[in-house]
Design a protein around this motif. Structure first.
Motif, PDB file in Angstrom:
ATOM      1  N   SER A 114      11.165   3.562   6.882  1.00 38.36           N
ATOM      2  CA  SER A 114      11.230   3.511   8.335  1.00 38.36           C
ATOM      3  C   SER A 114       9.849   3.276   8.923  1.00 38.36           C
ATOM      4  CB  SER A 114      11.789   4.830   8.879  1.00 38.36           C
ATOM      5  OG  SER A 114      11.467   4.947  10.242  1.00 38.36           O
ATOM      6  N   THR A 115       9.731   2.332   9.816  1.00 35.74           N
ATOM      7  CA  THR A 115       8.432   2.054  10.425  1.00 35.74           C
ATOM      8  C   THR A 115       8.219   2.916  11.668  1.00 35.74           C
ATOM      9  OG1 THR A 115       9.429   0.238  11.628  1.00 35.74           O
ATOM     10  CG2 THR A 115       8.286  -0.309   9.585  1.00 35.74           C
ATOM     11  N   THR A 116       9.178   3.777  11.993  1.00 35.78           N
ATOM     12  CA  THR A 116       9.034   4.569  13.212  1.00 35.78           C
ATOM     13  C   THR A 116       8.607   6.005  12.937  1.00 35.78           C
ATOM     14  OG1 THR A 116      11.390   5.014  13.134  1.00 35.78           O
ATOM     15  CG2 THR A 116      10.677   3.237  14.579  1.00 35.78           C
ATOM     16  N   THR A 117       9.011   6.578  11.816  1.00 40.96           N
ATOM     17  CA  THR A 117       8.712   7.995  11.585  1.00 40.96           C
ATOM     18  C   THR A 117       7.317   8.228  11.025  1.00 40.96           C
ATOM     19  OG1 THR A 117       9.776   7.805   9.450  1.00 40.96           O
ATOM     20  CG2 THR A 117      11.080   8.746  11.230  1.00 40.96           C
ATOM     21  N   CYS A 118       6.726   7.213  10.409  1.00 38.31           N
ATOM     22  CA  CYS A 118       5.459   7.422   9.719  1.00 38.31           C
ATOM     23  C   CYS A 118       4.409   6.434  10.215  1.00 38.31           C
ATOM     24  CB  CYS A 118       5.630   7.216   8.220  1.00 38.31           C
ATOM     25  SG  CYS A 118       6.858   8.298   7.491  1.00 38.31           S
ATOM     26  N   ALA A 119       3.138   6.880  10.181  1.00 34.67           N
ATOM     27  CA  ALA A 119       2.042   5.963  10.454  1.00 34.67           C
ATOM     28  C   ALA A 119       2.081   4.857   9.394  1.00 34.67           C
ATOM     29  CB  ALA A 119       0.721   6.705  10.402  1.00 34.67           C
ATOM     30  N   GLN A 120       1.711   3.647   9.785  1.00 32.02           N
ATOM     31  CA  GLN A 120       1.791   2.510   8.879  1.00 32.02           C
ATOM     32  C   GLN A 120       0.402   2.159   8.352  1.00 32.02           C
ATOM     33  OE1 GLN A 120       4.765  -0.200   8.526  1.00 32.02           O
ATOM     34  NE2 GLN A 120       5.295   1.935   8.199  1.00 32.02           N
ATOM     35  N   TYR A 121       0.299   1.930   7.071  1.00 34.13           N
ATOM     36  CA  TYR A 121      -0.934   1.313   6.591  1.00 34.13           C
ATOM     37  C   TYR A 121      -1.106   0.008   7.346  1.00 34.13           C
ATOM     38  CZ  TYR A 121      -1.131   4.708   2.877  1.00 34.13           C
ATOM     39  OH  TYR A 121      -1.211   5.880   2.196  1.00 34.13           O
ATOM     40  N   ASN A 122      -2.328  -0.300   7.690  1.00 30.72           N
ATOM     41  CA  ASN A 122      -2.544  -1.469   8.536  1.00 30.72           C
ATOM     42  C   ASN A 122      -3.928  -2.036   8.250  1.00 30.72           C
ATOM     43  OD1 ASN A 122      -2.822  -3.329  10.569  1.00 30.72           O
ATOM     44  ND2 ASN A 122      -2.116  -1.978  12.214  1.00 30.72           N
ATOM     45  N   CYS A 123      -3.963  -3.125   7.518  1.00 29.76           N
ATOM     46  CA  CYS A 123      -5.244  -3.755   7.167  1.00 29.76           C
ATOM     47  C   CYS A 123      -5.460  -5.039   7.958  1.00 29.76           C
ATOM     48  CB  CYS A 123      -5.312  -4.008   5.659  1.00 29.76           C
ATOM     49  SG  CYS A 123      -5.397  -2.489   4.691  1.00 29.76           S
ATOM     50  N   LEU A 140       0.836  -1.206   0.000  1.00 34.29           N
ATOM     51  CA  LEU A 140       0.000   0.000   0.000  1.00 34.29           C
ATOM     52  C   LEU A 140       0.870   1.254   0.000  1.00 34.29           C
ATOM     53  CD1 LEU A 140      -2.907  -1.031   2.400  1.00 34.29           C
ATOM     54  CD2 LEU A 140      -2.928  -0.901  -0.105  1.00 34.29           C
ATOM     55  N   ARG A 141       1.982   1.205   0.703  1.00 35.15           N
ATOM     56  CA  ARG A 141       2.889   2.348   0.697  1.00 35.15           C
ATOM     57  C   ARG A 141       3.453   2.570  -0.699  1.00 35.15           C
ATOM     58  NH1 ARG A 141       8.180   2.398   1.698  1.00 35.15           N
ATOM     59  NH2 ARG A 141       8.219   0.391   2.741  1.00 35.15           N
ATOM     60  N   SER A 142       3.757   1.472  -1.398  1.00 37.09           N
ATOM     61  CA  SER A 142       4.311   1.632  -2.741  1.00 37.09           C
ATOM     62  C   SER A 142       3.258   2.171  -3.709  1.00 37.09           C
ATOM     63  CB  SER A 142       4.887   0.307  -3.242  1.00 37.09           C
ATOM     64  OG  SER A 142       3.874  -0.566  -3.697  1.00 37.09           O
ATOM     65  N   VAL A 143       1.975   1.930  -3.413  1.00 33.82           N
ATOM     66  CA  VAL A 143       0.905   2.440  -4.278  1.00 33.82           C
ATOM     67  C   VAL A 143       0.511   3.855  -3.886  1.00 33.82           C
ATOM     68  CG1 VAL A 143      -1.501   2.112  -4.975  1.00 33.82           C
ATOM     69  CG2 VAL A 143       0.008   0.134  -4.779  1.00 33.82           C
ATOM     70  N   TYR A 144       0.349   4.090  -2.588  1.00 28.71           N
ATOM     71  CA  TYR A 144      -0.179   5.384  -2.123  1.00 28.71           C
ATOM     72  C   TYR A 144       0.886   6.377  -1.699  1.00 28.71           C
ATOM     73  CZ  TYR A 144      -4.642   2.840  -1.317  1.00 28.71           C
ATOM     74  OH  TYR A 144      -5.776   2.099  -1.438  1.00 28.71           O
ATOM     75  N   GLY A 145       2.074   5.905  -1.400  1.00 31.77           N
ATOM     76  CA  GLY A 145       3.013   6.747  -0.668  1.00 31.77           C
ATOM     77  C   GLY A 145       2.741   6.587   0.820  1.00 31.77           C
ATOM     78  N   LYS A 146       3.434   7.355   1.611  1.00 32.14           N
ATOM     79  CA  LYS A 146       3.336   7.210   3.067  1.00 32.14           C
ATOM     80  C   LYS A 146       2.258   8.089   3.661  1.00 32.14           C
ATOM     81  CE  LYS A 146       6.800   4.763   5.154  1.00 32.14           C
ATOM     82  NZ  LYS A 146       6.790   4.093   6.457  1.00 32.14           N
ATOM     83  N   PRO A 147       1.501   7.589   4.609  1.00 31.63           N
ATOM     84  CA  PRO A 147       0.554   8.463   5.294  1.00 31.63           C
ATOM     85  C   PRO A 147       1.221   9.204   6.443  1.00 31.63           C
ATOM     86  CG  PRO A 147       0.337   6.233   6.116  1.00 31.63           C
ATOM     87  CD  PRO A 147       1.475   6.214   5.119  1.00 31.63           C
ATOM     88  N   GLY A 148       0.601  10.274   6.864  1.00 38.05           N
ATOM     89  CA  GLY A 148       1.088  10.958   8.051  1.00 38.05           C
ATOM     90  C   GLY A 148       1.737  12.297   7.745  1.00 38.05           C
ATOM     91  N   PRO A 149       1.603  13.255   8.652  1.00 37.21           N
ATOM     92  CA  PRO A 149       2.072  14.625   8.406  1.00 37.21           C
ATOM     93  C   PRO A 149       3.587  14.735   8.284  1.00 37.21           C
ATOM     94  CG  PRO A 149       1.351  14.352  10.684  1.00 37.21           C
ATOM     95  CD  PRO A 149       0.966  13.105   9.964  1.00 37.21           C
ATOM     96  N   ASN A 150       4.322  13.820   8.885  1.00 33.98           N
ATOM     97  CA  ASN A 150       5.780  13.956   8.884  1.00 33.98           C
ATOM     98  C   ASN A 150       6.450  13.137   7.788  1.00 33.98           C
ATOM     99  OD1 ASN A 150       5.379  15.558  11.060  1.00 33.98           O
ATOM    100  ND2 ASN A 150       6.261  14.172  12.570  1.00 33.98           N
ATOM    101  N   CYS A 151       5.668  12.588   6.921  1.00 37.14           N
ATOM    102  CA  CYS A 151       6.226  11.701   5.901  1.00 37.14           C
ATOM    103  C   CYS A 151       6.368  12.450   4.594  1.00 37.14           C
ATOM    104  CB  CYS A 151       5.345  10.473   5.726  1.00 37.14           C
ATOM    105  SG  CYS A 151       5.213   9.529   7.225  1.00 37.14           S
ATOM    106  N   THR A 152       7.416  13.204   4.486  1.00 31.40           N
ATOM    107  CA  THR A 152       7.593  14.030   3.299  1.00 31.40           C
ATOM    108  C   THR A 152       8.454  13.333   2.254  1.00 31.40           C
ATOM    109  OG1 THR A 152       9.377  15.100   4.475  1.00 31.40           O
ATOM    110  CG2 THR A 152       7.264  16.263   4.420  1.00 31.40           C
ATOM    111  N   SER A 153       9.259  12.390   2.651  1.00 33.44           N
ATOM    112  CA  SER A 153      10.096  11.718   1.661  1.00 33.44           C
ATOM    113  C   SER A 153       9.832  10.223   1.719  1.00 33.44           C
ATOM    114  CB  SER A 153      11.574  11.991   1.944  1.00 33.44           C
ATOM    115  OG  SER A 153      11.921  11.437   3.188  1.00 33.44           O
ATOM    116  N   LEU A 154      10.129   9.561   0.631  1.00 35.69           N
ATOM    117  CA  LEU A 154       9.911   8.121   0.575  1.00 35.69           C
ATOM    118  C   LEU A 154      10.938   7.427   1.463  1.00 35.69           C
ATOM    119  CD1 LEU A 154       8.172   5.967  -0.836  1.00 35.69           C
ATOM    120  CD2 LEU A 154      10.003   5.740  -2.501  1.00 35.69           C
TER     121      LEU A 154
END
Ligand SMILES: *[C@@H]1O[C@H](CO)[C@@H](O)[C@H](O)[C@H]1NC(C)=O
Ligand SMILES: *[C@@H]1O[C@H](CO)[C@@H](O)[C@H](O)[C@H]1NC(C)=O
Ligand SMILES: *[C@@H]1O[C@H](CO)[C@@H](O)[C@H](O)[C@H]1NC(C)=O
Ligand SMILES: *[C@@H]1O[C@H](CO)[C@@H](O)[C@H](O)[C@H]1NC(C)=O
Ligand SMILES: *[C@@H]1O[C@H](CO)[C@@H](O)[C@H](O)[C@H]1NC(C)=O
Ligand SMILES: *[C@@H]1O[C@H](CO)[C@@H](O)[C@H](O)[C@H]1NC(C)=O
Ligand SMILES: *[C@@H]1O[C@H](CO)[C@@H](O)[C@H](O)[C@H]1NC(C)=O
Ligand SMILES: *[C@@H]1O[C@H](CO)[C@@H](O)[C@H](O)[C@H]1NC(C)=O
Ligand SMILES: *[C@@H]1O[C@H](CO)[C@@H](O)[C@H](O)[C@H]1NC(C)=O
Ligand SMILES: *[C@@H]1O[C@H](CO)[C@@H](O)[C@H](O)[C@H]1NC(C)=O
Ligand SMILES: *[C@@H]1O[C@H](CO)[C@@H](O)[C@H](O)[C@H]1NC(C)=O
Ligand SMILES: *[C@@H]1O[C@H](CO)[C@@H](O)[C@H](O)[C@H]1NC(C)=O
Length: 294
Positions: free
Chosen positions: A108-117, A91-105
């Protein structure tokens, strides 16, 4: 990533069959990129009009989605963090990263909210319903394939969460107890395999059949079958009360959802044939009514 000469469709079909651990045979060649093979793309014009054509099983097959996803799996490990679920990475590869602090690809699983299904929640912002690209032009094949992958992840999560909510309703207790087989050791899995075909509704026949198949998979040591088999252990037909059975069913559904989002080949087996490439899979209200009214 490496580039190979694309084989013709005839050669593609003649490739040796790569059998995944769960026994699903798929034709695949590492590095094969179906998205750019004109012999594939020429056959699917209508499947790239995503605004007009809701996800459907015909296009899942025409887009060679199983091979596309297998190819993604084989060629994308460098995108994924070691501790990242494959579905989250996809999902990250399709949508990019969610979250306000995720400006670059970044993976890291710590800096950004994770898609979670993996959650049974019906309204989770971390497992969003994909919206088709808004364009006056038909999508590319690669975009359509990526969309079908994201849609299948979303629809699988949503369908399992829908069953979970309907089975947990108080009005469903009677149907659940009535489905217990008095002569067999019942388990959460056996009960779900009885209830889903019996109370599922027409709009979800393919998805329900795929879900029952998915439920038969052993969950493996990573996801222990916590609530299953109490009665079996004691040799009783039912040692649990209605609400206890409901809890067991919800736990079991959560386990197979987690497994599919965690193990790529399990997911691929569940969504093959476009079982979840459908809009309008049944809603909680209708399913709950079906369980209540028989
Ligand atoms: C497409 O099919 C034609 C005819 O079978 C073949 O000559 C050609 O090499 C194929 N192209 C690709 C990219 O597979
Ligand atoms: C596959 O081909 C498409 C279209 O040429 C391209 O956009 C995409 O990046 C390629 N994917 C891979 C994994 O090489
Ligand atoms: C776009 O999709 C429609 C069907 O939905 C199809 O008729 C049309 O040929 C497609 N256009 C292109 C350029 O592929
Ligand atoms: C591909 O699938 C295998 C088997 O499920 C898994 O071990 C691997 O991590 C997957 N790769 C990616 C990039 O998800
Ligand atoms: C992803 O993580 C791995 C291991 O942490 C790292 O080696 C790799 O460079 C990262 N890739 C990207 C695109 O950030
Ligand atoms: C984003 O970064 C800001 C400033 O560093 C921080 O205060 C905030 O908690 C971060 N938000 C998330 C979701 O990590
Ligand atoms: C995903 O959500 C589930 C259920 O809410 C939670 O238990 C799990 O820790 C989450 N996973 C990640 C990687 O955030
Ligand atoms: C998509 O197109 C519709 C109709 O043209 C428009 O109303 C809508 O705002 C567009 N959405 C986005 C996200 O661009
Ligand atoms: C998608 O299909 C609809 C109806 O078939 C058509 O009106 C629309 O122009 C198509 N879009 C494109 C980009 O071809
Ligand atoms: C549903 O059942 C639970 C436990 O049996 C009970 O506490 C609750 O009041 C019931 N809710 C309704 C709406 O009947
Ligand atoms: C659902 O399927 C059954 C059996 O095939 C059929 O009798 C019934 O009319 C269908 N109901 C709807 C609403 O399509
Ligand atoms: C519930 O069933 C009705 C009647 O069959 C149908 O019109 C409606 O779309 C269904 N709702 C959902 C959310 O599936």
């Amino acid at each position: 990533m490496f580039v190979v000469t694309l084989p013709s469709l005839a050669v593609l079909l003649a490739l040796p069959t790569y059998t995944l651990a769960s026994g699903i045979p798929v034709v695949v060649s590492p590095g094969l990129n179906l998205s750019s093979n004109p012999n594939v793309t020429a056959h699917i014009p209508s499947c790239t009009n995503l605004t007009n054509n809701a996800p459907n099983p015909y296009c899942y097959t025409k887009l060679q989605e199983t091979a596309y996803l297998t190819n993604w799996n084989l060629t994308s490990p460098e995108l994924c963090a070691p501790d990242e679920l494959w579905s989250t990475c996809y999902l990250r590869s399709v949508y990019g990263k969610p979250g306000p602090n995720c400006t670059s690809l970044t993976n890291s699983t710590t800096t950004c909210a994770q898609y979670n299904c993996t959650t049974l929640s019906l309204s989770t912002p971390l497992c969003p319903e994909p919206t088709p690209p808004n364009s006056t032009h038909n999508a590319t094949v690669a975009t359509a394939e990526a969309y079908y992958g994201a849609w299948s992840i979303y629809a699988l999560q949503h369908h399992i969460a829908t069953w979970s909510a309907a089975l947990a309703a108080n009005t469903s207790t009677a149907a659940i107890l009535a489905a217990l087989n008095p002569r067999l050791p019942n388990t959460a899995t056996s009960l779900l395999a009885t209830l889903i075909p019996k109370y599922g509704l027409n709009s979800s026949i393919n998805a329900d059949a795929a879900l029952v198949t998915l439920l038969k998979l052993p969950t493996g040591s990573a996801v222990p079958q916590l609530a299953e088999g109490n009665a079996r252990l004691r040799g009783e037909s039912s040692s649990l009360t209605g609400p206890q059975w409901q809890e067991a069913l919800v736990i079991r559904l959560g386990q197979v959802l987690d497994l599919a989002m965690r193990r790529f080949e399990t997911f691929l087996g569940a969504v093959k044939g476009g079982a979840f490439s459908a809009v309008g899979l049944e809603g909680v209200g209708n399913l709950t009514r079906s369980l209540r009214d028989g």
